[in-house]
Design an enzyme around this catalytic site. Structure first.
Site, PDB file in Angstrom:
ATOM      1  N   TYR A 108       0.927  -1.273   0.204  1.00 31.30           N
ATOM      2  CA  TYR A 108      -0.534   0.378   0.201  1.00 31.30           C
ATOM      3  C   TYR A 108       1.155   1.724   0.057  1.00 31.30           C
ATOM      4  CZ  TYR A 108      -3.726   2.994   2.075  1.00 31.30           C
ATOM      5  OH  TYR A 108      -4.253   4.723   2.167  1.00 31.30           O
ATOM      6  N   ASP A 180      -0.333  -7.870   5.722  1.00 34.94           N
ATOM      7  CA  ASP A 180      -1.431  -6.989   5.450  1.00 34.94           C
ATOM      8  C   ASP A 180      -2.457  -8.194   5.271  1.00 34.94           C
ATOM      9  OD1 ASP A 180      -2.997  -5.454   5.182  1.00 34.94           O
ATOM     10  OD2 ASP A 180      -1.541  -3.942   5.014  1.00 34.94           O
ATOM     11  N   LYS A 205     -11.437  -1.193   5.126  1.00 39.37           N
ATOM     12  CA  LYS A 205     -12.213  -2.357   3.851  1.00 39.37           C
ATOM     13  C   LYS A 205     -13.216  -3.036   4.640  1.00 39.37           C
ATOM     14  CE  LYS A 205      -8.533   0.966   2.878  1.00 39.37           C
ATOM     15  NZ  LYS A 205      -7.706   0.838   2.868  1.00 39.37           N
TER      16      LYS A 205
HETATM   17  C1  LIG Z   1      -5.802   1.499   3.623  1.00 35.95           C
HETATM   18  C2  LIG Z   1      -4.713   0.178   3.609  1.00 35.95           C
HETATM   19  C3  LIG Z   1      -4.200   1.086   4.581  1.00 35.95           C
HETATM   20  C4  LIG Z   1      -3.924   1.514   5.094  1.00 35.95           C
HETATM   21  O1  LIG Z   1      -5.418   1.451   6.513  1.00 35.95           O
HETATM   22  P1  LIG Z   1      -5.557   2.852   6.810  1.00 35.95           P
HETATM   23  O2  LIG Z   1      -6.760   2.670   7.490  1.00 35.95           O
HETATM   24  O3  LIG Z   1      -6.367   3.803   5.655  1.00 35.95           O
HETATM   25  O4  LIG Z   1      -4.924   4.098   7.699  1.00 35.95           O
HETATM   26  C5  LIG Z   1      -3.402  -0.593   4.873  1.00 35.95           C
HETATM   27  N1  LIG Z   1      -2.915  -1.806   4.109  1.00 35.95           N
HETATM   28  C6  LIG Z   1      -4.179  -1.690   3.180  1.00 35.95           C
HETATM   29  C7  LIG Z   1      -3.947  -2.686   2.302  1.00 35.95           C
HETATM   30  C8  LIG Z   1      -4.448  -1.059   2.663  1.00 35.95           C
HETATM   31  O5  LIG Z   1      -6.106  -1.022   1.925  1.00 35.95           O
END
Ligand SMILES: *Cc1c(COP(=O)(O)O)cnc(C)c1O
Length: 393
Positions: A108, A180, A205
């Site tokens: 990201y 992640d 998300k």
């Molecule tokens: C959006 C996202 C993040 C960061 O998260 P936030 O809630 O926007 O701080 C980290 N990793 C992935 C894969 C993401 O899609």
């Protein structure tokens, strides 16, 4: 930090999603966990309280969410944060100046920015590698390496990391292995099973799934990590408010049914897009033509709702995002509504152009977050948008 019980982990995913961490409120019987909108808690006498002193340290709504998320990932401990990046920030604060991190090169954009523009200045060093190849991860290890940090599938190129292979390297070389899991969600992939020490989420998300808050989470089973990260959560204070915790908890209840629909529609759209001559490439791990489809089948239980497409030029990308009616042009992903984005100018604008180029993240690439609307409506929307964009340059 909240801890799961054996009971939380006993049931199937859909049952855990609804019940883990949540019991009817003892004082009223309310079936939904109350939003404890409070900053402090009255103490019985000096040194005697009910486990809650101050809401940065602990909040019952947050406790319920943390336990719920830990149960979904099959972990012992959960910690909720104010955003996904706040969770990443805490993970990097496990390290000290001089330590080295190996990171997947396709993470990201905000993760890359945090590492390079914040933590590098504080004395950490980073090597970004193509984590599709576990050998490259191993080759990048130096005596200072402490952590391997990957996303799988990656955003937006849908590259996979072999979790078992990298987990084994990390275990053998005594490195913290951080995954992640935002794109796959625990419904489709549970990295702790493959040797990950920490699983990270942007709950913004899929876990919340309704595009109405920003949050993050970490799940782990190791006591030492839970203790240190719990300390960091309180010491640095990037905690989510109780309302956002409650919204996320409401979201996780339907995670299983939502993910099934995201996945079903994305499979259908990806297969349809792959047949079109005006779409140069489709990146979706569920397609048999995806170069790591076999790995996807080994470590994932489904492929999720994210698809990237190569349209060949910035102009065509611009015309398609301008022509869709149901897909909304926006950052973010994982909500019930379908979104379309242009990574090079949006989510990945902070990644240096040369690095974008090297990983195939071109100006003609668009990314779809397939929502849970009727599949046929989404297909027709893309069909009319592609037709209107024409097949010129
Ligand atoms: C959006 C996202 C993040 C960061 O998260 P936030 O809630 O926007 O701080 C980290 N990793 C992935 C894969 C993401 O899609």
């Amino acid at each position: 930090m909240a801890q799961t019980s054996d009971d939380d982990l006993r049931y199937g995913f859909g049952t855990r999603a609804i019940h883990a961490g949540q019991a009817p409120d003892p004082s009223t019987g309310a079936i939904m966990p109350p939003i404890y909108q409070t900053s402090t808690y009255v103490q019985d006498s000096l040194g005697h309280h009910k486990g809650f002193e101050y809401a940065r340290t602990r909040n019952p709504t947050r406790d319920a969410l943390e336990r719920n998320l830990a149960a979904l990932e099959g972990g012992r401990y959960g910690l909720a944060w104010a955003s996904g990046l706040a969770a990443t920030d805490a993970v990097l604060k496990l390290l000290s100046a001089g330590d080295h991190v190996i990171c997947g090169e396709n993470v990201y954009g905000g993760t890359h920015r945090l590492m390079v523009q914040v933590f590098q200045r504080l004395g950490l060093s980073f090597t970004f590698v193509d984590a599709r190849d576990a050998g490259r991860v191993e080759d990048a290890i130096t005596p200072a390496t402490r952590m391997v940090y990957v996303e799988t599938p990656t955003n937006p190129m849908m590259r996979l990391t072999d979790l078992a292979a990298v987990g084994e390297i990390a275990r053998r070389r005594d490195l913290l292995f951080v995954v992640d899991n935002t794109f796959a969600t625990p419904y489709f992939q549970t990295p702790l099973e493959f040797g990950a020490d920490l699983v990270l989420h942007s709950t913004t998300k899929y876990l919340n799934g309704h595009s109405d808050m920003v949050g993050g989470a970490l799940v782990m089973s190791r006591d030492d990590l839970a203790e240190r990260l719990g300390f960091l959560q309180n010491a640095a204070g990037a905690v989510p408010g109780p309302m956002d915790c409650w919204l996320t908890l409401r979201g996780t209840k339907t995670l299983a049914v939502r993910m099934r629909q995201h996945d079903a529609s994305a499979r259908r759209l990806a297969a349809w897009l792959a047949e079109r001559p005006d779409v140069l490439r489709v990146y979706y791990p569920g397609l048999p033509t995806h170069e790591q489809h076999d790995l996807a089948c080994r470590q994932m239980r489904g492929f999720g709702g994210m698809i990237s497409l190569e349209l060949g030029s910035l102009e065509r990308a611009r015309r398609v995002v301008g022509a869709v009616r149901l897909f909304a042009l926006a950052e973010s992903l994982g909500g019930v509504e379908s979104l379309i984005g242009h990574p090079a100018s949006m989510t990945h604008a902070s990644v240096p152009p040369a690095m974008r180029e090297a990983m195939g993240l071109t100006d003609g690439l668009i990314r779809l977050s397939v929502g849970i609307e009727d599949t046929e409506d989404l297909l027709q929307d893309l069909e009319q948008a592609l037709a209107r964009a024409g097949d010129g340059p």
